[in-house]
Design an enzyme around this catalytic site. Sequence first.
Site, PDB file in Angstrom:
ATOM      1  N   HIS A 147      89.641  31.451  32.093  1.00 39.67           N
ATOM      2  CA  HIS A 147      89.010  31.734  30.790  1.00 39.67           C
ATOM      3  C   HIS A 147      88.301  30.504  30.236  1.00 39.67           C
ATOM      4  O   HIS A 147      88.794  29.387  30.306  1.00 39.67           O
ATOM      5  CB  HIS A 147      89.965  32.380  29.789  1.00 39.67           C
ATOM      6  CG  HIS A 147      91.086  31.522  29.294  1.00 39.67           C
ATOM      7  ND1 HIS A 147      90.941  30.651  28.229  1.00 39.67           N
ATOM      8  CD2 HIS A 147      92.377  31.413  29.675  1.00 39.67           C
ATOM      9  CE1 HIS A 147      92.098  30.053  28.000  1.00 39.67           C
ATOM     10  NE2 HIS A 147      92.977  30.484  28.862  1.00 39.67           N
ATOM     11  N   ASP A 201      93.800  24.091  29.994  1.00 44.27           N
ATOM     12  CA  ASP A 201      93.802  25.485  29.519  1.00 44.27           C
ATOM     13  C   ASP A 201      92.442  25.798  28.921  1.00 44.27           C
ATOM     14  O   ASP A 201      92.239  25.598  27.736  1.00 44.27           O
ATOM     15  CB  ASP A 201      94.918  25.689  28.496  1.00 44.27           C
ATOM     16  CG  ASP A 201      95.089  27.150  28.117  1.00 44.27           C
ATOM     17  OD1 ASP A 201      94.509  28.019  28.787  1.00 44.27           O
ATOM     18  OD2 ASP A 201      95.798  27.424  27.141  1.00 44.27           O
ATOM     19  N   GLU A 212      90.134  34.587  25.605  1.00 47.00           N
ATOM     20  CA  GLU A 212      91.512  34.931  25.985  1.00 47.00           C
ATOM     21  C   GLU A 212      92.451  34.577  24.845  1.00 47.00           C
ATOM     22  O   GLU A 212      93.371  35.320  24.515  1.00 47.00           O
ATOM     23  CB  GLU A 212      91.902  34.159  27.262  1.00 47.00           C
ATOM     24  CG  GLU A 212      93.250  34.564  27.840  1.00 47.00           C
ATOM     25  CD  GLU A 212      94.442  33.748  27.332  1.00 47.00           C
ATOM     26  OE1 GLU A 212      95.576  34.155  27.605  1.00 47.00           O
ATOM     27  OE2 GLU A 212      94.244  32.744  26.656  1.00 47.00           O
ATOM     28  N   GLU A 213      92.197  33.410  24.231  1.00 49.55           N
ATOM     29  CA  GLU A 213      93.165  32.869  23.259  1.00 49.55           C
ATOM     30  C   GLU A 213      93.288  33.699  21.989  1.00 49.55           C
ATOM     31  O   GLU A 213      94.299  33.640  21.309  1.00 49.55           O
ATOM     32  CB  GLU A 213      92.802  31.415  22.906  1.00 49.55           C
ATOM     33  CG  GLU A 213      92.795  30.454  24.093  1.00 49.55           C
ATOM     34  CD  GLU A 213      94.183  30.156  24.666  1.00 49.55           C
ATOM     35  OE1 GLU A 213      95.157  30.803  24.257  1.00 49.55           O
ATOM     36  OE2 GLU A 213      94.272  29.277  25.536  1.00 49.55           O
ATOM     37  N   ASP A 268      95.259  30.455  35.389  1.00 51.42           N
ATOM     38  CA  ASP A 268      95.363  30.120  33.961  1.00 51.42           C
ATOM     39  C   ASP A 268      96.726  29.503  33.654  1.00 51.42           C
ATOM     40  O   ASP A 268      97.393  29.888  32.703  1.00 51.42           O
ATOM     41  CB  ASP A 268      95.131  31.376  33.099  1.00 51.42           C
ATOM     42  CG  ASP A 268      95.162  31.059  31.612  1.00 51.42           C
ATOM     43  OD1 ASP A 268      94.989  29.877  31.254  1.00 51.42           O
ATOM     44  OD2 ASP A 268      95.380  31.981  30.810  1.00 51.42           O
ATOM     45  N   HIS A 303      97.890  23.754  24.494  1.00 47.05           N
ATOM     46  CA  HIS A 303      97.552  24.044  23.080  1.00 47.05           C
ATOM     47  C   HIS A 303      97.738  22.845  22.147  1.00 47.05           C
ATOM     48  O   HIS A 303      97.940  23.017  20.950  1.00 47.05           O
ATOM     49  CB  HIS A 303      98.350  25.248  22.547  1.00 47.05           C
ATOM     50  CG  HIS A 303      98.027  26.547  23.212  1.00 47.05           C
ATOM     51  ND1 HIS A 303      98.441  27.772  22.712  1.00 47.05           N
ATOM     52  CD2 HIS A 303      97.333  26.843  24.338  1.00 47.05           C
ATOM     53  CE1 HIS A 303      98.009  28.746  23.505  1.00 47.05           C
ATOM     54  NE2 HIS A 303      97.343  28.199  24.503  1.00 47.05           N
TER      55      HIS A 303
HETATM   56 ZN   LIG Z   1      94.976  29.873  29.022  1.00 50.13          ZN
END
Ligand SMILES: [Zn+2]
Length: 486
Positions: free
Chosen positions: A294, A306, A340-341, A368, A439
Amino acid sequence: MRTVRCVLILALCSLGWVVSAQEKPTGAWTPESLEQLKQLQKAAMADDYAYQQVAHLSDNIGPRPVGSAQAAAAVEYVAAEMRKLGLDVHTEKVSVPRWVRGEEHAELVSYPGQVPGTNQKIAVTALAAPEVATSKDGLTAEVLVVNSLDELHSLPKEKVAGRIVVFNVKYDDKLAASGFALEAYGKVSQYRYAGRLEAARMGAAASLVRSAGAGNSRLPHTGGTGYSKDLPAIPAGAITSEDADLLARLTKQGPVKMHLVLGSQWLSNVDSYNVIADLKGTEHPEQVVIVSGHLDSWDLGTGAIDDGAGIAVAMQVPQVIKQLGLKPKRTIRVVAWMAEETGVNGGLAYAKQHQAEMTSHFAAIESDLGAGHPTGIQYGNDEKLGDILAPVAEVLEASGAGVVRPSDDTGADIIPLNVHGVPTFAPIQDAQKYFLWHHTAADTLDKIDPQELRENGTIMAVLAYALANMNGDLPRKGKPIPEWMK
Ligand SMILES: [Zn+2]
């Protein structure tokens, strides 16, 4: 006599070994196909294309939050790079929310032992959902620490009403160290999602969750949180594990008051795009094997692990195939998923737009879970896939990645394909370090080891080409539709 017998046995044994080596089943692949997989493995293990791609995405374009100018630039960039390889490229529209982080800070303004005239800073970051902001001046309320949803529910409503509820649920480092990092993450991320809703149901003023991840560098981990139009929309953030522990200790000594400011905004939807790039198949161009990651990321770091890494290893698949002059029989389709998030918006849009062609989607692969050392392939769906992939695993064994195992998680973006029966796959990655930085502001390029990224790129290339060139079909046992897709 004894010598003769020994020699005879040795001869028979070695003859047997030679015979079994020659007769090793090649399954759904011709010996020539398996030879090509070995060539791909060798070439991918020596290739720096994926590293250059993730370096550009994370260093030059930077964070790619959903609906941002950087996310739009990343769409253009990936499309242009895939065109450079000679692929058939287009973009497909996805309507996405635009979430913008505002000012965010928190401090303890009253607590046992406080030195007059001082307060204590708490490291906080907003979670993403509609209406998670406080007013401009913020709110001040007493802190209530709970260790589980059950504990929250056991309290009388008046003990919760008006408080800032802190969900202090620890990430299980030992579980993660045993190879179950994703499971450890799942246990805490459910609080990030449901905590806000349950605190709102009990009349809380705000909800703060202990960061869903590992880490001891006092970095809060952001992410999405729950929203229901039937419940009051209370402010929601994540605090660090250190500060959650601090609050647990101080609230045992006496009342603790916090001032909290969260200025984020969930703005109305904008148009964004999935990038679709096809390396056309020579025999079955209508049949598609997806390789993907993603393209969007959170805003705190630069989205290297990520999921810049996932995009980069997917982009490398056609690059290394073309470099060797190989031709897949089925179409290999690179997909850079958007958003995606914020709720798998790109994956859901694709499944809807391509619903009529689901039976020609032969397989889908997503990376991912960072760029950690991979040990093999995991697959969703049917257990028979493990047996089918045995000859491919044999090839990957040479680069230390010969494990094949079933998994419930082969990437969120391809779940909407999986529910239509499309077999799904992902590399098995060591995600222990991933959840230290996931994150957070520390999701940056330096967290990627170029050698480990090459190992991941190798699995993607070998697996994608193997699926594109195998004889016969794969079993298509789809997942039941998960709650969030209904
Ligand atoms: Zn991800």
